[in-house]
Design a protein around this motif. Structure first.
Motif, mmCIF file in Angstrom:
data_model
loop_
_atom_site.group_PDB
_atom_site.id
_atom_site.type_symbol
_atom_site.label_atom_id
_atom_site.label_comp_id
_atom_site.label_asym_id
_atom_site.label_seq_id
_atom_site.Cartn_x
_atom_site.Cartn_y
_atom_site.Cartn_z
ATOM 1 N N CYS A 175 -13.491 5.878 -6.991
ATOM 2 C CA CYS A 175 -13.636 4.799 -6.007
ATOM 3 C C CYS A 175 -13.919 5.446 -4.656
ATOM 4 O O CYS A 175 -13.008 5.708 -3.852
ATOM 5 N N HIS A 222 -7.161 -6.399 0.354
ATOM 6 C CA HIS A 222 -6.025 -5.542 0.700
ATOM 7 C C HIS A 222 -5.363 -6.018 1.996
ATOM 8 O O HIS A 222 -4.145 -5.996 2.107
ATOM 9 N N ASP A 275 -7.866 -7.296 -4.134
ATOM 10 C CA ASP A 275 -7.262 -6.037 -3.697
ATOM 11 C C ASP A 275 -7.723 -4.910 -4.608
ATOM 12 O O ASP A 275 -7.744 -5.051 -5.834
ATOM 13 N N THR A 276 -8.062 -3.788 -4.014
ATOM 14 C CA THR A 276 -8.549 -2.658 -4.807
ATOM 15 C C THR A 276 -7.469 -2.078 -5.708
ATOM 16 O O THR A 276 -7.767 -1.379 -6.671
ATOM 17 N N SER A 279 0.836 -1.183 0.000
ATOM 18 C CA SER A 279 0.000 0.000 0.000
ATOM 19 C C SER A 279 0.884 1.252 0.000
ATOM 20 O O SER A 279 1.746 1.389 -0.871
ATOM 21 N N ILE A 306 -15.905 -2.113 0.889
ATOM 22 C CA ILE A 306 -15.385 -2.338 2.240
ATOM 23 C C ILE A 306 -16.498 -2.996 3.050
ATOM 24 O O ILE A 306 -17.547 -2.383 3.255
ATOM 25 N N ALA A 358 -19.231 1.840 -3.058
ATOM 26 C CA ALA A 358 -17.902 1.543 -3.591
ATOM 27 C C ALA A 358 -17.494 2.600 -4.613
ATOM 28 O O ALA A 358 -16.345 3.042 -4.641
ATOM 29 N N GLN A 391 -15.694 4.792 -1.687
ATOM 30 C CA GLN A 391 -15.614 4.247 -0.338
ATOM 31 C C GLN A 391 -14.172 4.091 0.134
ATOM 32 O O GLN A 391 -13.823 4.507 1.243
ATOM 33 N N THR A 392 -13.320 3.507 -0.699
ATOM 34 C CA THR A 392 -11.937 3.278 -0.275
ATOM 35 C C THR A 392 -11.181 4.587 -0.128
ATOM 36 O O THR A 392 -10.422 4.770 0.838
ATOM 37 N N ASN A 393 -11.366 5.523 -1.052
ATOM 38 C CA ASN A 393 -10.626 6.772 -0.985
ATOM 39 C C ASN A 393 -11.116 7.678 0.136
ATOM 40 O O ASN A 393 -10.317 8.323 0.821
ATOM 41 N N TRP A 400 -9.943 6.165 3.440
ATOM 42 C CA TRP A 400 -8.507 6.367 3.627
ATOM 43 C C TRP A 400 -8.192 7.821 3.953
ATOM 44 O O TRP A 400 -7.365 8.120 4.825
#
Length: 542
Positions: free
Chosen positions: A154, A273, A243-244, A113, A393, A501, A156-158, A161
């Motif tokens: 993207c 991930h 993995d995203t 990552s 997620i 997502a 949800q992931t961004n 984070w």
């Protein structure tokens, strides 16, 4: 195995005078050793132990292991700005590590990552002491591999984070009010009003990323791809099927394998991930799915930092976990040239009945069906929810029959397979469709339907479209390697959302804030399944 000395903490100074702190793990011996360096932004004590063995384990194998806080994180001084200082700070850190007492002058790097990204940025400076890297789960082109997929953010992931990093920034600043507000946002992600992050963390990278929805010079200058074209190092590339950032891992591997004069090896497990283990959400892939990465990295570092012939160079450069068979396979390639097409056909009720939408190896133009199109209605009030895959997620494999039963999801199912079907590579879907709005999105999920009626996702893809998008719309799903057992059926699920997502589509573009959501409209899609206009899925069959 060596005995280990007590952990030491040491500092270095960058060329502009910023102090960077690190923990150092050493073998208890008088000889000189290579150095393994990890640079990370989450507080060096964790040392990526969510997926790797503790640094002391690596030190016991005859390495000086340095875990460093990047600028502005942990106890290191300076201001943190995402990826901004990692080239020059990485170069300075490698020079410092190579000259530590007891070092033999050779440095390798590992981490996943962000810790994978710091390897790429450091390598871009081409420091002479850096002999090899092991980047895992990274973005090569940050636009296509990390921030956006198919032109859609993207979300949800961004967002998750960004809030994680902003929360840590508030903690480091001793701002308890901001910390509590961000912690609350992290526990209940504000996907319907992400603009709250502007109030809580105006310096977050998220705002720049959202402001650049197209691949422009901003992304080119930020991306490792732009800086690595002259780099030639042995690299051990590590990824996961769910993995995203698998797109980035594979893009880097393919690019380096095509032009590098040094060994490039690739390992892809069945993992999301994190963590890297046998259980990936609702599916247990067996004992062999447990991570082999630590032992493989020791072999890799022994080969390139200690000049030990470990036999690596005589082995296949590609090692992939085949889901379904639940075994590791070596392969000469990442993608088979043998493709098998299934065409979508329908009675017109694929949103209502499971037996209406059909996947067939024959184009429905040759079949007598009462309809050659399905109508799909997307309502922004109740978007199709994301579940697993690589972008949600949590990520991974989930039973999704309850989603396939929704009337805003079109499903197309094959007959039960008469023999095992092995897939390796990129699944591509072509959808011939029309819409009543200027903009729309398409989400495609490939699953397997078991005889007991349970449906488990295999791979998926997403694309942001407009009326100027070429038809049929081409959607590339996440690369996969899987055995689908005899007796199971293939299922293709098609929707106009996969939220949170990805950002929703308002009918005029992406929903980036609550105002866009307020103005979002119902979108009606017509999917054509035969005659002069057909839709299909192409499978990479071994």
């Amino acid at each position: 195995m060596y005995k280990i000395l007590p952990k030491q903490t040491a500092s270095m100074y960058t060329r502009d005078g910023v102090r960077l702190d690190a923990d150092i793990y050493r073998p208890d011996a008088t000889e000189n050793f290579p150095v393994l360096l990890m640079r990370q932004p989450y507080g060096r004590a964790i040392a990526s132990t969510v997926v790797y063995a503790h640094p002391s384990w690596y030190a016991a194998h005859g390495y000086i292991v340095v875990i460093q806080d990047v600028r502005g994180r942990g106890t290191s001084a300076g201001e943190f700005k995402l990826f901004a200082h990692e080239i020059v700070d990485g170069e300075d850190s490698i020079h410092w590590a190579a000259h530590l007492p007891g070092s033999n002058g050779k440095v390798g790097m590992y981490g996943f990552s962000y810790q994978g990204m710091t390897q790429l940025y450091a390598a871009a400076a081409q420091p002479s002491a850096l002999k090899t890297i092991c980047p895992a789960m990274i973005g090569y082109d940050l636009y296509t591999d990390w921030a956006y997929e198919g032109g859609a953010l993207c979300l949800q992931t961004n967002l998750a984070w960004a809030i994680q990093l902003a929360t840590e920034t508030a903690r480091l600043r001793n701002d308890q009010t901001a910390y509590q507000a961000l912690l609350t946002a992290a526990r209940n992600l504000p996907v319907n009003n992400p603009e709250i992050l502007q109030q809580l963390a105006p310096e977050s990278f998220y705002h720049e990323w959202a402001a650049h929805p197209q691949p422009d010079t901003y992304w080119e200058e930020l991306s490792p791809k732009h800086h690595l074209q002259a780099v030639d190092l042995p690299m051990f590339h590590i990824g996961g099927w769910f993995d995203t950032y698998l797109r980035g891992t594979l893009h880097l591997y393919k690019d380096m394998a095509a032009r590098s004069t040094k060994p490039q090896h690739l390992l892809v497990g069945p993992w999301a991930h994190l963590p890297w283990g046998r259980k990936v959400s609702e599916v247990d892939f067996g004992a062999k799915a447990a991570s082999p990465v630590d032992r493989m990295q020791i072999r890799w570092f022994d080969q390139f930092l200690k000049d030990i012939d470990t036999g690596l160079l005589q082995e296949s450069s590609i090692c992939l976990f085949e889901m379904g068979s639940n075994i590791w396979r070596t392969s000469p390639t990442l993608n088979t040239d043998n493709q098998k097409s299934y065409f979508l056909s329908t009675t017109g009720l694929a949103s209502i009945r499971e037996d209406s939408g059909i996947l067939s190896t024959q184009n429905s133009a040759t079949q007598r069906l009462p309809s050659n199109q399905d109508v799909l209605v997307h309502d922004p009030w109740r978007p199709v929810p994301s579940l697993g895959g690589h972008a949600g997620i949590p990520a991974g494999v989930f039973e999704r029959s309850h989603i396939d039963c929704r009337s805003d999801v079109l499903t197309y199912t094959s007959q039960p397979l008469t023999e095992d079907l092995h897939l390796l590579g990129d699944v591509v879907v072509e959808i011939d469709c029309s819409t009543d709005k200027p903009s729309y999105d398409l989400c495609v999920v490939l699953s397997q339907l078991q005889p007991d009626g349970k449906v488990y996702n295999l791979t998926q893809g997403y694309v942001h479209c407009s009326q100027t998008t070429a038809v049929p719309v081409k959607i590339q799903l996440q690369t996969t390697c899987v055995r689908i057992a005899k007796g199971n059926a293939l299922r293709l699920s098609l929707s106009a959302a996969c939220f949170p997502a990805y950002t929703m589509n308002s009918g005029h573009g992406a929903v980036m804030n609550s105002t866009d959501l307020f103005n979002a409209q119902i979108i009606t899609l017509t999917v054509h399944c035969g005659g002069d206009r057909s839709s299909q899925i192409r499978l990479p069959v071994i």
